[in-house]
Design an enzyme around this catalytic site. Structure first.
Site, PDB file in Angstrom:
ATOM      1  CG  ASN A 204      -0.147  -0.082   2.502  1.00 30.69           C
ATOM      2  OD1 ASN A 204       0.566   0.859   2.824  1.00 30.69           O
ATOM      3  ND2 ASN A 204      -0.241  -1.187   3.239  1.00 30.69           N
ATOM      4  CB  ILE A 304       0.055  -6.247  14.781  1.00 33.46           C
ATOM      5  CG1 ILE A 304       0.665  -7.093  13.656  1.00 33.46           C
ATOM      6  CG2 ILE A 304       1.099  -5.867  15.822  1.00 33.46           C
ATOM      7  CD1 ILE A 304       1.637  -6.343  12.761  1.00 33.46           C
ATOM      8  CG  PHE A 320      -3.217   5.605  13.019  1.00 36.15           C
ATOM      9  CD1 PHE A 320      -2.357   5.529  14.095  1.00 36.15           C
ATOM     10  CD2 PHE A 320      -3.265   6.787  12.292  1.00 36.15           C
ATOM     11  CE1 PHE A 320      -1.551   6.600  14.445  1.00 36.15           C
ATOM     12  CE2 PHE A 320      -2.468   7.874  12.624  1.00 36.15           C
ATOM     13  CZ  PHE A 320      -1.606   7.775  13.710  1.00 36.15           C
TER      14      PHE A 320
HETATM   15  O1  PMT Z   1       2.742   6.287   6.437  1.00 33.95           O
HETATM   16  P1  PMT Z   1       2.124   7.550   5.854  1.00 33.95           P
HETATM   17  O2  PMT Z   1       2.402   7.678   4.373  1.00 33.95           O
HETATM   18  O3  PMT Z   1       2.507   8.777   6.633  1.00 33.95           O
HETATM   19  O4  PMT Z   1       0.538   7.429   5.968  1.00 33.95           O
HETATM   20  C1  PMT Z   1      -0.067   7.430   7.225  1.00 33.95           C
HETATM   21  C2  PMT Z   1      -1.190   6.376   7.344  1.00 33.95           C
HETATM   22  C3  PMT Z   1      -2.344   6.760   6.421  1.00 33.95           C
HETATM   23  C4  PMT Z   1      -0.665   4.987   6.969  1.00 33.95           C
HETATM   24  C5  PMT Z   1      -1.624   6.377   8.856  1.00 33.95           C
HETATM   25  O5  PMT Z   1      -2.125   7.651   9.181  1.00 33.95           O
HETATM   26  C6  PMT Z   1      -2.684   5.323   9.122  1.00 33.95           C
HETATM   27  O6  PMT Z   1      -3.879   5.519   8.942  1.00 33.95           O
HETATM   28  N1  PMT Z   1      -2.247   4.107   9.566  1.00 33.95           N
HETATM   29  C7  PMT Z   1      -3.099   2.923   9.765  1.00 33.95           C
HETATM   30  C8  PMT Z   1      -3.395   2.300   8.445  1.00 33.95           C
HETATM   31  C9  PMT Z   1      -4.276   1.050   8.572  1.00 33.95           C
HETATM   32  O7  PMT Z   1      -3.816  -0.034   8.331  1.00 33.95           O
HETATM   33  O8  PMT Z   1      -5.478   1.280   9.012  1.00 33.95           O
HETATM   34  P2  PMT Z   1      -6.628   0.126   9.226  1.00 33.95           P
HETATM   35  O9  PMT Z   1      -7.868   0.916   9.489  1.00 33.95           O
HETATM   36  O10 PMT Z   1      -6.626  -0.815   8.086  1.00 33.95           O
HETATM   37  O11 PMT Z   1      -6.137  -0.651  10.516  1.00 33.95           O
HETATM   38  C10 PMT Z   1      -6.595  -0.309  11.811  1.00 33.95           C
HETATM   39  C11 PMT Z   1      -5.506  -0.485  12.813  1.00 33.95           C
HETATM   40  O12 PMT Z   1      -5.142  -1.855  12.927  1.00 33.95           O
HETATM   41  C12 PMT Z   1      -4.241   0.279  12.508  1.00 33.95           C
HETATM   42  O13 PMT Z   1      -3.723   0.799  13.721  1.00 33.95           O
HETATM   43  C13 PMT Z   1      -3.296  -0.799  11.960  1.00 33.95           C
HETATM   44  O14 PMT Z   1      -1.923  -0.509  12.244  1.00 33.95           O
HETATM   45  C14 PMT Z   1      -3.760  -2.027  12.728  1.00 33.95           C
HETATM   46  N2  PMT Z   1      -3.582  -3.311  12.019  1.00 33.95           N
HETATM   47  C15 PMT Z   1      -4.264  -3.564  10.871  1.00 33.95           C
HETATM   48  C16 PMT Z   1      -4.121  -4.798  10.253  1.00 33.95           C
HETATM   49  C17 PMT Z   1      -3.279  -5.772  10.826  1.00 33.95           C
HETATM   50  N3  PMT Z   1      -3.117  -6.939  10.260  1.00 33.95           N
HETATM   51  N4  PMT Z   1      -2.628  -5.473  11.966  1.00 33.95           N
HETATM   52  C18 PMT Z   1      -2.755  -4.288  12.571  1.00 33.95           C
HETATM   53  O15 PMT Z   1      -2.124  -4.034  13.599  1.00 33.95           O
END
Ligand code: PMT
Length: 397
Positions: A204, A304, A320
């Site tokens: 991504n 995670i 996030f």
């Molecule tokens: O890195 P940049 O270019 O500065 O961009 C910033 C960002 C957009 C990546 C950042 O602001 C952001 O939104 N990060 C989280 C991205 C994400 O994966 O969001 P999600 O809504 O899909 O996941 C929710 C949360 O679960 C997140 O905290 C993610 O880290 C966590 N997660 C998701 C999937 C997974 N398998 N394990 C996780 O820990």
């Protein structure tokens, strides 16, 4: 974040352009005010060029409308006086306002931080020490000078700290003077890569900017920071322990190792864009173009954040939420499903925020409130987010 750098007329004024650049490297905007003596040690023209014209060196200049000098002080988020000579320290302590630095100091309402630099004997004299004490009593921060070889040929206290340390002291002041000192903070950042074969992967557009900015802000607030990051082009911030990983599985293993340590983190922040799916089978050799590949069977990656939260070993878990629609509702759902203290929700897929941009617009979603922060640099947002997290840590303690 705007820094007003007040420069007074000591030999250390020659370091002012380096100080400006050090702040700019940390994405602060910088304006300068110079005493008339400072303008003899360092060229206002150099500072004008570096700051895009943001220099106040003459209160009676033709372009001065009569309030310009107040505007500088008014816009500043922090005023830094470096170097501060004995003369300037006396002027600041006694409320003078007849040249740009003391006038700006008096007009400012933002935090003010002073870096004295002078001959050792001058520094140790009672009038200087009493003026320093007066400034500290009024709530201003005065950083004792470094010891070492001085421009006057003496050795002793009186040196201006190097520009990087000046920036660190200011960042710490803005982050709430070490509000996370003694705390461990574990942060994930950047994308993960899920390889299909040795040369192709699913990923991504995350660059790690947001997570790296959080690592810097947490470090500046005094925390011991571990940053587990996927493939990015940025160098990890100084003073942060960085762990480079590639896939979601690697990231999960690196995080798990830290969580299971004898002293687990006090705070976990999941800023990484972890891939939700990975190819079920990775081909050990490069797939040929003519090899039929109608579909890539996928399997879920470990969540995670949810795992860390469920472990019960980290008192404050922050996630996030990267959303294209229903940003707040989706963030609320993640908050409760993963048992988090806070979700930082941002819209992705827009032209000027989210993935890869230097700026972002986020909502801090907790059980009881939603605080929407206006669009700002990721560095500024990170400082605000870390200060909110410090409140959560205080409440848990
Ligand atoms: O890195 P940049 O270019 O500065 O961009 C910033 C960002 C957009 C990546 C950042 O602001 C952001 O939104 N990060 C989280 C991205 C994400 O994966 O969001 P999600 O809504 O899909 O996941 C929710 C949360 O679960 C997140 O905290 C993610 O880290 C966590 N997660 C998701 C999937 C997974 N398998 N394990 C996780 O820990």
């Amino acid at each position: 974040m705007i820094v007003l750098l007040g420069i007074s007329g000591g030999i250390a004024a020659y370091k002012a352009p380096e100080i400006v650049r050090a702040f700019q490297r940390r994405t602060y905007q910088v304006a300068c005010a110079l005493t008339p003596d400072a303008a003899r040690f360092v060229s206002p023209m150099v500072l004008r060029t570096l700051t895009g014209g943001q220099v106040l060196d003459d209160l009676f200049a033709a372009e001065e409308t009569g309030i310009g000098h107040i505007t500088f002080a008014d816009r500043a988020d922090v005023m830094v006086v470096a170097p501060a000579t004995a003369q300037t320290i006396a002027r600041l302590a006694h409320g003078f306002a007849d040249e740009p630095v003391s006038l700006s100091f008096l007009a400012a309402t933002c935090p003010r931080i002073i870096f004295p630099a002078m001959n050792s004997n001058m520094w140790q004299q009672a009038p200087v020490q009493q003026n320093v004490a007066l400034l500290r009593e009024r709530g201003h921060t005065v950083i004792d000078p470094d010891s070492g070889e001085l421009a006057c040929g003496w050795t002793g206290p009186g040196r201006l700290p190097d520009p990087e340390r000046i920036v660190r002291e200011v960042a710490a002041l803005l982050a709430g003077s070490g509000r996370l000192s003694g705390r461990r903070v574990l942060i994930t950042a950047g994308p993960t890569r899920e390889f299909i074969d040795p040369v192709r992967f699913l990923s991504n557009p995350s660059t790690g900017k947001m997570g790296f900015a959080l690592a810097e802000a947490a470090r500046d607030a005094g925390a011991q920071v571990v940053l587990v990051h996927g493939p990015v082009t940025m160098s990890p911030p100084d003073g942060v322990e960085a762990v480079a990983v590639v896939s979601a599985e690697d990231m999960s293993a690196a995080v798990e190792r830290r969580i299971l340590e004898d002293e687990p983190p006090d705070v976990f922040i999941g800023a990484a864009a972890v891939a939700d799916y990975t190819p079920a089978d990775r081909s050990p050799s490069k797939l040929k173009k003519d090899q039929p590949l109608d579909a890539i069977p996928l399997q879920r990656t470990p969540d995670i954040l949810a795992t860390v939260s469920a472990s019960g070993r980290v008192p404050v878990c922050i996630g996030f939420a990267a959303e294209t629609n229903d940003v707040i509702d989706n963030a609320r759902e993640k908050l409760s499903r993963k048992g988090l203290a806070l979700v930082i929700a941002n819209q992705v897929g827009t032209a000027d925020a989210g993935f890869a941009h230097d700026h972002n617009e986020v909502h801090l979603v907790s059980k009881d409130s939603v605080v929407s922060l206006p669009r700002a640099s990721k560095a500024d947002l990170a400082r605000t987010i870390i200060s909110t997290i410090a409140d959560l840590v205080d409440n848990v303690a």
